[in-house]
Scaffold this motif. Structure first.
Motif, PDB file in Angstrom:
ATOM      1  N   TYR A  74       0.833  -1.189   0.000  1.00 22.96           N
ATOM      2  CA  TYR A  74       0.000   0.000   0.000  1.00 22.96           C
ATOM      3  C   TYR A  74       0.877   1.251   0.000  1.00 22.96           C
ATOM      4  CZ  TYR A  74      -3.636  -3.182   1.736  1.00 22.96           C
ATOM      5  OH  TYR A  74      -4.512  -4.209   1.884  1.00 22.96           O
ATOM      6  N   CYS A  75       0.424   2.277  -0.702  1.00 23.45           N
ATOM      7  CA  CYS A  75       1.049   3.585  -0.532  1.00 23.45           C
ATOM      8  C   CYS A  75       0.066   4.469   0.253  1.00 23.45           C
ATOM      9  CB  CYS A  75       1.419   4.222  -1.867  1.00 23.45           C
ATOM     10  SG  CYS A  75       0.078   4.507  -3.031  1.00 23.45           S
ATOM     11  N   ALA A  76       0.625   5.433   0.943  1.00 22.69           N
ATOM     12  CA  ALA A  76      -0.183   6.302   1.784  1.00 22.69           C
ATOM     13  C   ALA A  76       0.483   7.670   1.887  1.00 22.69           C
ATOM     14  CB  ALA A  76      -0.338   5.690   3.171  1.00 22.69           C
ATOM     15  N   ARG A  77      -0.295   8.665   2.183  1.00 28.20           N
ATOM     16  CA  ARG A  77       0.266   9.999   2.333  1.00 28.20           C
ATOM     17  C   ARG A  77      -0.004  10.535   3.738  1.00 28.20           C
ATOM     18  NH1 ARG A  77      -3.859  14.306  -0.707  1.00 28.20           N
ATOM     19  NH2 ARG A  77      -5.528  14.070   0.810  1.00 28.20           N
ATOM     20  N   ARG A  78       0.939  11.321   4.211  1.00 26.99           N
ATOM     21  CA  ARG A  78       0.753  11.994   5.482  1.00 26.99           C
ATOM     22  C   ARG A  78      -0.101  13.236   5.248  1.00 26.99           C
ATOM     23  NH1 ARG A  78       4.734  13.007   9.804  1.00 26.99           N
ATOM     24  NH2 ARG A  78       2.767  12.620  10.892  1.00 26.99           N
ATOM     25  N   PRO A  79      -0.657  13.805   6.282  1.00 29.84           N
ATOM     26  CA  PRO A  79      -1.406  15.054   6.114  1.00 29.84           C
ATOM     27  C   PRO A  79      -0.519  16.156   5.558  1.00 29.84           C
ATOM     28  CG  PRO A  79      -1.870  14.071   8.244  1.00 29.84           C
ATOM     29  CD  PRO A  79      -0.727  13.283   7.661  1.00 29.84           C
ATOM     30  N   TYR A  80      -1.140  17.083   4.854  1.00 32.01           N
ATOM     31  CA  TYR A  80      -0.409  18.185   4.252  1.00 32.01           C
ATOM     32  C   TYR A  80       0.355  18.958   5.327  1.00 32.01           C
ATOM     33  CZ  TYR A  80       0.648  22.310   1.502  1.00 32.01           C
ATOM     34  OH  TYR A  80       1.309  23.320   0.853  1.00 32.01           O
ATOM     35  N   GLY A  81       1.618  19.238   5.038  1.00 29.41           N
ATOM     36  CA  GLY A  81       2.442  19.971   5.993  1.00 29.41           C
ATOM     37  C   GLY A  81       3.264  19.080   6.901  1.00 29.41           C
ATOM     38  N   MET A  82       2.937  17.813   6.947  1.00 26.17           N
ATOM     39  CA  MET A  82       3.709  16.871   7.763  1.00 26.17           C
ATOM     40  C   MET A  82       4.877  16.372   6.911  1.00 26.17           C
ATOM     41  SD  MET A  82       2.197  16.864  10.612  1.00 26.17           S
ATOM     42  CE  MET A  82       0.625  17.298  11.346  1.00 26.17           C
ATOM     43  N   THR A  83       6.023  16.975   7.099  1.00 26.83           N
ATOM     44  CA  THR A  83       7.134  16.735   6.187  1.00 26.83           C
ATOM     45  C   THR A  83       8.070  15.628   6.638  1.00 26.83           C
ATOM     46  OG1 THR A  83       8.459  18.412   7.297  1.00 26.83           O
ATOM     47  CG2 THR A  83       7.084  19.153   5.452  1.00 26.83           C
ATOM     48  N   VAL A  84       7.886  15.138   7.847  1.00 22.76           N
ATOM     49  CA  VAL A  84       8.797  14.130   8.395  1.00 22.76           C
ATOM     50  C   VAL A  84       8.247  12.741   8.146  1.00 22.76           C
ATOM     51  CG1 VAL A  84       9.862  13.257  10.503  1.00 22.76           C
ATOM     52  CG2 VAL A  84       9.615  15.736  10.142  1.00 22.76           C
ATOM     53  N   CYS A  85       9.117  11.841   7.754  1.00 22.67           N
ATOM     54  CA  CYS A  85       8.706  10.454   7.595  1.00 22.67           C
ATOM     55  C   CYS A  85       8.412   9.822   8.954  1.00 22.67           C
ATOM     56  CB  CYS A  85       9.802   9.661   6.875  1.00 22.67           C
ATOM     57  SG  CYS A  85       9.765   9.825   5.087  1.00 22.67           S
ATOM     58  N   ARG A  86       7.358   9.031   8.982  1.00 26.82           N
ATOM     59  CA  ARG A  86       7.003   8.282  10.182  1.00 26.82           C
ATOM     60  C   ARG A  86       6.755   6.826   9.805  1.00 26.82           C
ATOM     61  NH1 ARG A  86       4.654  11.476  14.272  1.00 26.82           N
ATOM     62  NH2 ARG A  86       4.386   9.497  15.380  1.00 26.82           N
ATOM     63  N   ARG A  87       6.799   5.964  10.802  1.00 24.77           N
ATOM     64  CA  ARG A  87       6.612   4.537  10.540  1.00 24.77           C
ATOM     65  C   ARG A  87       5.241   4.031  10.974  1.00 24.77           C
ATOM     66  NH1 ARG A  87      12.369   1.592  11.438  1.00 24.77           N
ATOM     67  NH2 ARG A  87      13.693   3.271  10.676  1.00 24.77           N
ATOM     68  N   GLU A  88       4.526   4.835  11.741  1.00 23.86           N
ATOM     69  CA  GLU A  88       3.249   4.393  12.290  1.00 23.86           C
ATOM     70  C   GLU A  88       2.135   4.490  11.253  1.00 23.86           C
ATOM     71  OE1 GLU A  88       5.103   6.832  13.442  1.00 23.86           O
ATOM     72  OE2 GLU A  88       5.864   6.224  15.419  1.00 23.86           O
ATOM     73  N   VAL A  89       1.298   3.460  11.202  1.00 21.42           N
ATOM     74  CA  VAL A  89       0.170   3.458  10.279  1.00 21.42           C
ATOM     75  C   VAL A  89      -0.715   4.673  10.505  1.00 21.42           C
ATOM     76  CG1 VAL A  89      -1.938   2.239   9.660  1.00 21.42           C
ATOM     77  CG2 VAL A  89       0.183   0.959   9.959  1.00 21.42           C
ATOM     78  N   ASN A  90      -0.963   5.016  11.766  1.00 19.57           N
ATOM     79  CA  ASN A  90      -1.896   6.113  12.047  1.00 19.57           C
ATOM     80  C   ASN A  90      -1.298   7.499  11.790  1.00 19.57           C
ATOM     81  OD1 ASN A  90      -0.214   6.437  14.237  1.00 19.57           O
ATOM     82  ND2 ASN A  90      -1.684   5.724  15.755  1.00 19.57           N
ATOM     83  N   ALA A  91      -0.049   7.565  11.357  1.00 17.88           N
ATOM     84  CA  ALA A  91       0.545   8.849  10.969  1.00 17.88           C
ATOM     85  C   ALA A  91       0.191   9.224   9.535  1.00 17.88           C
ATOM     86  CB  ALA A  91       2.057   8.799  11.131  1.00 17.88           C
ATOM     87  N   PHE A  92      -0.440   8.307   8.821  1.00 14.22           N
ATOM     88  CA  PHE A  92      -0.790   8.508   7.416  1.00 14.22           C
ATOM     89  C   PHE A  92      -2.295   8.651   7.274  1.00 14.22           C
ATOM     90  CE2 PHE A  92       3.266   7.927   5.252  1.00 14.22           C
ATOM     91  CZ  PHE A  92       4.037   7.459   6.303  1.00 14.22           C
ATOM     92  N   ALA A  93      -2.696   9.628   6.472  1.00 14.47           N
ATOM     93  CA  ALA A  93      -4.102  10.021   6.449  1.00 14.47           C
ATOM     94  C   ALA A  93      -4.898   9.416   5.306  1.00 14.47           C
ATOM     95  CB  ALA A  93      -4.197  11.546   6.353  1.00 14.47           C
ATOM     96  N   SER A  94      -4.242   9.087   4.216  1.00 16.18           N
ATOM     97  CA  SER A  94      -4.966   8.626   3.031  1.00 16.18           C
ATOM     98  C   SER A  94      -4.211   7.458   2.421  1.00 16.18           C
ATOM     99  CB  SER A  94      -5.075   9.769   2.022  1.00 16.18           C
ATOM    100  OG  SER A  94      -5.763   9.358   0.864  1.00 16.18           O
ATOM    101  N   TRP A  95      -4.964   6.427   2.032  1.00 20.23           N
ATOM    102  CA  TRP A  95      -4.367   5.183   1.569  1.00 20.23           C
ATOM    103  C   TRP A  95      -4.867   4.791   0.190  1.00 20.23           C
ATOM    104  CZ3 TRP A  95      -0.968   2.222   4.633  1.00 20.23           C
ATOM    105  CH2 TRP A  95      -0.751   2.728   5.922  1.00 20.23           C
ATOM    106  N   GLY A  96      -3.994   4.171  -0.579  1.00 21.94           N
ATOM    107  CA  GLY A  96      -4.406   3.562  -1.827  1.00 21.94           C
ATOM    108  C   GLY A  96      -4.986   2.186  -1.573  1.00 21.94           C
ATOM    109  N   GLN A  97      -5.414   1.522  -2.652  1.00 25.07           N
ATOM    110  CA  GLN A  97      -6.143   0.266  -2.503  1.00 25.07           C
ATOM    111  C   GLN A  97      -5.231  -0.942  -2.385  1.00 25.07           C
ATOM    112  OE1 GLN A  97      -5.291   1.436  -5.315  1.00 25.07           O
ATOM    113  NE2 GLN A  97      -5.005  -0.210  -6.763  1.00 25.07           N
ATOM    114  N   GLY A  98      -3.944  -0.812  -2.642  1.00 30.76           N
ATOM    115  CA  GLY A  98      -3.017  -1.922  -2.506  1.00 30.76           C
ATOM    116  C   GLY A  98      -2.800  -2.690  -3.792  1.00 30.76           C
ATOM    117  N   THR A  99      -1.603  -3.265  -3.901  1.00 31.03           N
ATOM    118  CA  THR A  99      -1.263  -4.120  -5.035  1.00 31.03           C
ATOM    119  C   THR A  99      -0.547  -5.357  -4.512  1.00 31.03           C
ATOM    120  OG1 THR A  99      -0.182  -4.150  -7.218  1.00 31.03           O
ATOM    121  CG2 THR A  99       0.925  -2.889  -5.485  1.00 31.03           C
ATOM    122  N   GLN A 100      -0.927  -6.519  -5.027  1.00 27.74           N
ATOM    123  CA  GLN A 100      -0.408  -7.784  -4.505  1.00 27.74           C
ATOM    124  C   GLN A 100       0.961  -8.106  -5.113  1.00 27.74           C
ATOM    125  OE1 GLN A 100      -1.885 -10.206  -2.239  1.00 27.74           O
ATOM    126  NE2 GLN A 100       0.201 -11.039  -2.388  1.00 27.74           N
TER     127      GLN A 100
END
Length: 124
Positions: free
Chosen positions: A93-119
């Motif tokens: 899955y790819c995901a984006r952090r909220p706008y303005g959040m410029t630091v990479c994080r590892r936590e799932v809940n740090a990302f606001a929007s997710w794609g549908q995934g590719t196997q």
């Protein structure tokens, strides 16, 4: 909306390039992460590219084999995955952090929007 693609069935040692495309916003404005989830396991952080400096980070299990990058002309973030192992089998899955959040994080809940995934399936 994010859309991940590029997965498939590949033999051990092979390579794939996953794509994460956006249709309604500019990906370069956001910090983007890649995660994966294998059957029966929790979603696992894999890699991230920041919005401010394009700095990248990787989990220890993929470092040296995976490369994250941007193509701003195509509004796409890529994850090049090489030297694939059976344990890399998962939905990615790819995901984006909220706008303005410029630091990479590892936590799932740090990302606001997710794609549908590719196997991605790696055969031994």
């Amino acid at each position: 909306q994010l859309q991940a693609s590029g997965g498939g069935l590949v033999q051990q040692g092979g390579s794939l390039r996953l794509s994460c495309a956006a249709s309604e916003f500019t990906l370069d404005d956001y910090t983007i992460g890649w995660f994966r989830q294998a059957p029966g396991k929790e979603r696992e952080w894999v890699s991230c590219i920041s919005s401010s400096s394009d700095s990248t980070s990787y989990s220890s299990s993929v470092k040296g084999r995976f490369t994250i990058s941007r193509d701003n002309a195509k509004n796409t973030v890529y994850l090049q995955i090489n030297s694939l192992k059976p344990e890399d089998t998962a939905v990615y899955y790819c995901a984006r952090r909220p706008y303005g959040m410029t630091v990479c994080r590892r936590e799932v809940n740090a990302f606001a929007s997710w794609g549908q995934g590719t196997q991605v399936t790696v055969s031994s």
